[in-house]
Design a protein around this motif. Sequence first.
Motif, PDB file in Angstrom:
ATOM      1  N   TRP A  23     -20.451  20.554  36.246  1.00 48.41           N
ATOM      2  CA  TRP A  23     -19.602  20.148  37.371  1.00 48.41           C
ATOM      3  C   TRP A  23     -20.054  20.818  38.669  1.00 48.41           C
ATOM      4  N   LEU A  24     -20.432  22.101  38.589  1.00 51.67           N
ATOM      5  CA  LEU A  24     -20.766  22.881  39.777  1.00 51.67           C
ATOM      6  C   LEU A  24     -22.247  22.825  40.141  1.00 51.67           C
ATOM      7  N   LEU A  25     -23.071  22.168  39.323  1.00 52.03           N
ATOM      8  CA  LEU A  25     -24.514  22.183  39.552  1.00 52.03           C
ATOM      9  C   LEU A  25     -24.902  21.688  40.946  1.00 52.03           C
ATOM     10  N   PRO A  26     -24.385  20.543  41.428  1.00 49.38           N
ATOM     11  CA  PRO A  26     -24.746  20.126  42.804  1.00 49.38           C
ATOM     12  C   PRO A  26     -24.339  21.158  43.853  1.00 49.38           C
ATOM     13  N   SER A  27     -23.154  21.760  43.684  1.00 48.93           N
ATOM     14  CA  SER A  27     -22.703  22.761  44.653  1.00 48.93           C
ATOM     15  C   SER A  27     -23.548  24.022  44.575  1.00 48.93           C
ATOM     16  N   ILE A  28     -23.961  24.399  43.361  1.00 47.15           N
ATOM     17  CA  ILE A  28     -24.819  25.577  43.209  1.00 47.15           C
ATOM     18  C   ILE A  28     -26.164  25.350  43.901  1.00 47.15           C
ATOM     19  N   LEU A  29     -26.741  24.169  43.720  1.00 42.72           N
ATOM     20  CA  LEU A  29     -28.008  23.861  44.380  1.00 42.72           C
ATOM     21  C   LEU A  29     -27.858  23.847  45.899  1.00 42.72           C
ATOM     22  N   ARG A  30     -26.731  23.281  46.382  1.00 44.46           N
ATOM     23  CA  ARG A  30     -26.485  23.268  47.830  1.00 44.46           C
ATOM     24  C   ARG A  30     -26.267  24.682  48.357  1.00 44.46           C
ATOM     25  N   ALA A  31     -25.612  25.521  47.552  1.00 44.65           N
ATOM     26  CA  ALA A  31     -25.377  26.904  47.963  1.00 44.65           C
ATOM     27  C   ALA A  31     -26.692  27.674  48.060  1.00 44.65           C
ATOM     28  N   ILE A  32     -27.608  27.456  47.099  1.00 46.87           N
ATOM     29  CA  ILE A  32     -28.913  28.126  47.137  1.00 46.87           C
ATOM     30  C   ILE A  32     -29.695  27.693  48.371  1.00 46.87           C
ATOM     31  N   TYR A  33     -29.684  26.384  48.642  1.00 49.65           N
ATOM     32  CA  TYR A  33     -30.377  25.881  49.834  1.00 49.65           C
ATOM     33  C   TYR A  33     -29.774  26.478  51.107  1.00 49.65           C
ATOM     34  N   THR A  34     -28.424  26.526  51.174  1.00 45.27           N
ATOM     35  CA  THR A  34     -27.743  27.079  52.351  1.00 45.27           C
ATOM     36  C   THR A  34     -28.087  28.551  52.543  1.00 45.27           C
ATOM     37  N   PHE A  35     -28.133  29.297  51.446  1.00 48.45           N
ATOM     38  CA  PHE A  35     -28.443  30.729  51.535  1.00 48.45           C
ATOM     39  C   PHE A  35     -29.812  30.947  52.162  1.00 48.45           C
ATOM     40  N   PHE A  36     -30.837  30.264  51.663  1.00 47.25           N
ATOM     41  CA  PHE A  36     -32.191  30.473  52.190  1.00 47.25           C
ATOM     42  C   PHE A  36     -32.327  29.908  53.597  1.00 47.25           C
ATOM     43  N   ALA A  37     -31.692  28.756  53.862  1.00 43.91           N
ATOM     44  CA  ALA A  37     -31.807  28.158  55.193  1.00 43.91           C
ATOM     45  C   ALA A  37     -31.177  29.045  56.261  1.00 43.91           C
ATOM     46  N   GLU A  38     -29.990  29.567  55.988  1.00 43.10           N
ATOM     47  CA  GLU A  38     -29.324  30.415  56.975  1.00 43.10           C
ATOM     48  C   GLU A  38     -29.985  31.781  57.089  1.00 43.10           C
ATOM     49  N   THR A  39     -30.524  32.271  55.972  1.00 45.95           N
ATOM     50  CA  THR A  39     -31.258  33.538  56.044  1.00 45.95           C
ATOM     51  C   THR A  39     -32.468  33.412  56.955  1.00 45.95           C
ATOM     52  N   ILE A  40     -33.223  32.345  56.814  1.00 45.92           N
ATOM     53  CA  ILE A  40     -34.406  32.127  57.653  1.00 45.92           C
ATOM     54  C   ILE A  40     -33.997  31.914  59.108  1.00 45.92           C
ATOM     55  N   HIS A  41     -32.889  31.177  59.314  1.00 50.83           N
ATOM     56  CA  HIS A  41     -32.485  30.819  60.672  1.00 50.83           C
ATOM     57  C   HIS A  41     -31.984  32.031  61.457  1.00 50.83           C
ATOM     58  N   TYR A  42     -31.189  32.894  60.814  1.00 53.13           N
ATOM     59  CA  TYR A  42     -30.555  34.006  61.530  1.00 53.13           C
ATOM     60  C   TYR A  42     -31.261  35.351  61.324  1.00 53.13           C
ATOM     61  N   TRP A  43     -32.405  35.364  60.649  1.00 52.58           N
ATOM     62  CA  TRP A  43     -33.046  36.628  60.303  1.00 52.58           C
ATOM     63  C   TRP A  43     -33.397  37.450  61.550  1.00 52.58           C
ATOM     64  N   GLU A  44     -34.036  36.818  62.528  1.00 53.61           N
ATOM     65  CA  GLU A  44     -34.463  37.554  63.714  1.00 53.61           C
ATOM     66  C   GLU A  44     -33.305  37.816  64.668  1.00 53.61           C
ATOM     67  N   MET A  45     -32.281  36.944  64.639  1.00 52.74           N
ATOM     68  CA  MET A  45     -31.160  37.099  65.562  1.00 52.74           C
ATOM     69  C   MET A  45     -30.225  38.238  65.161  1.00 52.74           C
ATOM     70  N   SER A  46     -29.849  38.291  63.876  1.00 50.39           N
ATOM     71  CA  SER A  46     -28.824  39.234  63.434  1.00 50.39           C
ATOM     72  C   SER A  46     -29.369  40.375  62.587  1.00 50.39           C
ATOM     73  N   PRO A  48     -31.642  41.768  58.989  1.00 50.53           N
ATOM     74  CA  PRO A  48     -31.593  41.467  57.549  1.00 50.53           C
ATOM     75  C   PRO A  48     -30.216  41.650  56.920  1.00 50.53           C
ATOM     76  N   GLU A  49     -29.552  42.775  57.213  1.00 46.24           N
ATOM     77  CA  GLU A  49     -28.312  43.090  56.499  1.00 46.24           C
ATOM     78  C   GLU A  49     -27.206  42.089  56.812  1.00 46.24           C
ATOM     79  N   LEU A  50     -26.932  41.852  58.082  1.00 44.45           N
ATOM     80  CA  LEU A  50     -25.868  40.920  58.464  1.00 44.45           C
ATOM     81  C   LEU A  50     -26.218  39.495  58.073  1.00 44.45           C
ATOM     82  N   THR A  51     -27.474  39.145  58.171  1.00 43.74           N
ATOM     83  CA  THR A  51     -27.895  37.781  57.836  1.00 43.74           C
ATOM     84  C   THR A  51     -27.689  37.487  56.355  1.00 43.74           C
ATOM     85  N   ILE A  52     -28.124  38.380  55.478  1.00 41.40           N
ATOM     86  CA  ILE A  52     -27.983  38.176  54.032  1.00 41.40           C
ATOM     87  C   ILE A  52     -26.510  38.151  53.636  1.00 41.40           C
ATOM     88  N   GLU A  53     -25.718  39.043  54.235  1.00 37.41           N
ATOM     89  CA  GLU A  53     -24.294  39.075  53.916  1.00 37.41           C
ATOM     90  C   GLU A  53     -23.605  37.773  54.320  1.00 37.41           C
TER      91      GLU A  53
END
Length: 220
Positions: A23-46, A48-53
């Motif tokens: 049931w959660l597989l699509p959401s888990i895949l979307r969550a993994i994609y969101t995690f890496f996408a936002e980490t890459i996007h905000y890494w230089e701005m915020s 490592p610590e705040l970005t990963i959190e």
Amino acid sequence: MQARHELKLACAVLWFALPLTLWLLPSILRAIYTFFAETIHYWEMSGPELTIEYAFDHACRIVRLALPPLTWWFYPFAAMAMATPAVLLGLRRHRKDISKTQLARCAFYALAAGFVAWPLGHWGAGLTSAFAEFLDTQRPDIASYAGVMREWDLDRVLVPLLLGLWLLCWNWYVLKDAMRLRRAFFYWALLSLAAGIVGMTVFLWQADRWNDAVYRVFGV
């Protein structure tokens, strides 16, 4: 369910974990994609610590919102499923041929049906709603049926009814074929009555109607 069968805990847990994982597989895949996408996007701005959190919290929120909420029948069904092995545990003092392994398997498989039906009920409601929207947009000539379809709540009647029938059939199999008890029908009727009373009690309790029920029955 035979006494000689061993209880394999890992296989039993899969009965509970697999439906929710699918049931959660699509959401888990979307969550993994969101995690890496936002980490890459905000890494230089915020940094490592705040970005990963932030990315981790956002990913967890996606999965948490995808969890199907507990329906009204979940706790009454769980209580009814556990009533049978609980009563049989009391009978075990007089029937030494009833093993603890059988009781554990009886409880596991009874509860597993609820964990399978839990997400399926919500999936069916979403499918019905999507089909009703399709009628609204593509077939306006029969769109009047869409309002009726939106009222088809599987969790309200159909799923609890099927689960109740499952418990009746499962308990009969446990007593008649697995444990091979004499006077199996008598025990089956007794256990069905006990499970029904337990389930109704839990339902009235969670619906805040227990006091009203006690007053109507006993007048106190």
